[in-house]
Design an enzyme around this catalytic site. Structure first.
Site, PDB file in Angstrom:
ATOM      1  NE  ARG A  84      -3.419   2.822   0.833  1.00 21.51           N
ATOM      2  CZ  ARG A  84      -4.400   3.080   1.682  1.00 21.51           C
ATOM      3  NH1 ARG A  84      -4.901   2.116   2.425  1.00 21.51           N
ATOM      4  NH2 ARG A  84      -4.884   4.298   1.793  1.00 21.51           N
ATOM      5  NE  ARG A  93      -7.939   3.703  -1.945  1.00 19.93           N
ATOM      6  CZ  ARG A  93      -7.907   4.478  -0.863  1.00 19.93           C
ATOM      7  NH1 ARG A  93      -8.098   3.972   0.321  1.00 19.93           N
ATOM      8  NH2 ARG A  93      -7.688   5.761  -0.976  1.00 19.93           N
ATOM      9  CG  ASP A  96      -8.592   1.509   2.459  1.00 24.28           C
ATOM     10  OD1 ASP A  96      -7.818   1.887   3.343  1.00 24.28           O
ATOM     11  OD2 ASP A  96      -9.503   2.219   1.991  1.00 24.28           O
ATOM     12  CG  ASP A  98     -10.765   2.003   6.401  1.00 25.63           C
ATOM     13  OD1 ASP A  98      -9.618   2.416   6.634  1.00 25.63           O
ATOM     14  OD2 ASP A  98     -11.399   2.304   5.368  1.00 25.63           O
TER      15      ASP A  98
END
Ligand code: ROI
Length: 166
Positions: A84, A93, A96, A98
């Site tokens: 990344r 990307r 990711d 989160d």
């Protein structure tokens, strides 16, 4: 004491489907983190700047004894291991990860906001979350199912049902 957190996964570069499957395995192999449940795998229309490839999205429920910022450290180390590179805001990307919810906590710090500040408007987060937590309420009492009913599944396609997806 272990707490349950929910982690959203997204990728639109370098074989996104495989990136996500590897990421789930990587999360599960971290010390003090266990993947308790994994959503279906979705392909989704990109939100943000046009002209980027479609995304793959999923959500995992994890049980962890880590503090929220230590969980964030662990997830960022996995993102970095997947190559990344943080460049364009809302750009493409490779991976990711989160933290969208951590128990029933509300967290506002420089590095971390929980519940995730945009989860309510992103069906590519809410719909896979519903797969793993159909009865979930947000800390403010909002029912996940109600939010999903409002947003719908537009732009989302299920591409694999049961983890392991491949
Ligand atoms: N769009 C989709 N469909 N899925 C994502 O995971 C995603 N992630 C992002 C932005 C660029 C906002 N768009 C996305 O960060």
């Amino acid at each position: 004491m272990a707490e349950t957190a929910y982690v959203a996964l997204g990728s639109n570069l370098e074989q996104p489907d495989l990136q996500l499957q590897r990421a789930v395995d990587d999360i599960d192999s971290m010390p003090q983190i266990t993947v308790a449940a994994c959503s279906r795998l979705y392909r989704s229309d990109p939100v943000g700047p046009p002209g980027q490839p479609d995304y793959c999205n999923a959500v995992v429920a994890v049980n962890t004894t880590l503090a929220p910022l230590r969980l964030l450290d662990a997830l960022q180390s996995i993102e970095n291991a997947h190559g990344r590179v943080r460049s364009v805001r809302w750009g493409p990307r490779t991976l990711d990860l989160d933290i969208i919810l951590f128990g029933n906590r509300c967290i506002e710090s420089e590095r971390l906001t929980v519940p995730h500040y945009q989860m309510r408007v992103r069906n590519f987060v809410l719909c896979p979350l519903l797969d793993v937590a159909p009865d979930l309420e947000l800390p403010d009492g909002t029912l996940l199912q109600v939010m999903v009913d409002e947003l719908g599944y537009q732009g989302l396609n299920v591409i694999a049902d049961r983890y392991p997806w491949f």
